[in-house]
Design an enzyme around this catalytic site. Structure first.
Site, PDB file in Angstrom:
ATOM      1  N   SER A 152       0.840  -1.195   0.000  1.00  0.00           N
ATOM      2  CA  SER A 152       0.000   0.000   0.000  1.00  0.00           C
ATOM      3  C   SER A 152       0.869   1.236   0.000  1.00  0.00           C
ATOM      4  O   SER A 152       2.000   1.219   0.510  1.00  0.00           O
ATOM      5  CB  SER A 152      -0.901   0.023   1.236  1.00  0.00           C
ATOM      6  OG  SER A 152      -1.587   1.257   1.345  1.00  0.00           O
ATOM      7  N   TYR A 166      -2.041  -0.658  10.283  1.00  0.00           N
ATOM      8  CA  TYR A 166      -2.146  -0.942   8.847  1.00  0.00           C
ATOM      9  C   TYR A 166      -0.909  -0.437   8.112  1.00  0.00           C
ATOM     10  O   TYR A 166      -0.293  -1.169   7.329  1.00  0.00           O
ATOM     11  CB  TYR A 166      -3.405  -0.290   8.278  1.00  0.00           C
ATOM     12  CG  TYR A 166      -3.590  -0.523   6.794  1.00  0.00           C
ATOM     13  CD1 TYR A 166      -4.095  -1.728   6.326  1.00  0.00           C
ATOM     14  CD2 TYR A 166      -3.255   0.453   5.863  1.00  0.00           C
ATOM     15  CE1 TYR A 166      -4.272  -1.957   4.967  1.00  0.00           C
ATOM     16  CE2 TYR A 166      -3.425   0.247   4.501  1.00  0.00           C
ATOM     17  CZ  TYR A 166      -3.931  -0.960   4.060  1.00  0.00           C
ATOM     18  OH  TYR A 166      -4.096  -1.185   2.711  1.00  0.00           O
TER      19      TYR A 166
END
Length: 262
Positions: A152, A166
């Protein structure tokens, strides 16, 4: 040089974790349209079955939906064992399953560090380890087996958006990708990561499905839009075909330019 076959992956066998929604579903569609046999697995079997029904009506590849809880070692091993029982080899492993959690740092629960890292990092490494023999069997010098991990832009930039575990997990995914690319190259297996920016998904639904929030998000993306299925398909077909057979250890930005922002 036969350019016409450069992106051909017809007949390959793939596993896409989290293939029932979001980027996983986009990736599954790309592989099926390219003629692959694709196993998709997640805890939400109903979502996987719906995607399988939809894409099997399109072809030319085929989708098989499976139920798997990759947040546990038992679930990961069960999925790997099932795949070994039905396929002799695996050409493509797309580690896409993941979760996120958001809260102010002073309120961020310890459990959500454990939960996010267990699924986003530990399961990626563990499933790759368990399927290594199948990948090794499929890999050839001129056409390696492919492991593709979903990273990501949150793993490359220091903007947390309160999703602390995350961002840390995706940075870890990027790093384990580089480590495994070195160690598995001898077995004719490439290991790369795709690092997306904003795409429509369950994780991003609170933004992408709200017009005001979506426009605000798009305003900070240099290309001024969220990603699409075609964007996923383009990178995925490159990484899984002859076109990408000499690429390993890469963290491919797919974020509309966000990773290049200061």
């Amino acid at each position: 040089m036969d350019i016409s076959k450069l992106y051909n992956i017809e007949g390959k066998v793939a596993l896409v974790t989290g293939g029932g929604s979001g980027i996983g579903a986009m990736a599954t569609e790309a592989l099926v349209r390219a003629g692959c046999k694709v196993y998709i697995a997640s805890r939400r079997l109903d979502s996987c079955l719906a995607i399988a029904d939809e894409l099997n009506a399109i072809g030319p590849g085929r989708v098989i939906a499976l139920s798997a809880d990759l947040s546990t070692g038992e679930g990961t091993e069960e999925l790997a064992n099932h795949l070994k029982s039905v396929e002799p080899e695996l050409h493509i492993l797309l580690n896409n399953s993941g979760m996120t959690w958001g809260a102010p740092f002073e309120e961020f629960p310890r459990q959500k560090w454990d939960d996010v890292l267990r699924l986003n990092v530990t399961a990626v490494a563990d499933l790759t380890r368990l399927l290594h023999p199948m990948l090794k069997k499929a890999g050839k010098a001129d056409d390696p087996a492919r492991v593709i991990n979903l990273g990501s832009v949150a793993g490359t930039r220091t903007v947390s958006n309160m999703a602390y575990s995350y961002g840390a997990s995706k940075a870890a995914v990027h790093h384990i990708t580089k480590i495994l690319s070195h160690e598995l190259a001898v077995d004719h297996i490439t290991v790369n990561a795709i690092a997306p920016g904003p795409f429509p998904s369950r994780m991003m639904a609170h933004i992408t499905e709200d017009e005001k929030r979506r426009k605000a998000m798009e305003s900070v993306v240099p290309l001024r839009r969220v990603g699409t299925g075609e964007d996923i398909a383009g990178v995925l077909l490159m990484l899984t075909s002859r076109a990408g057979s000499y690429i390993t250890g890469g963290i491919i930005p797919l974020d509309g330019g966000m990773s290049a922002l200061p």
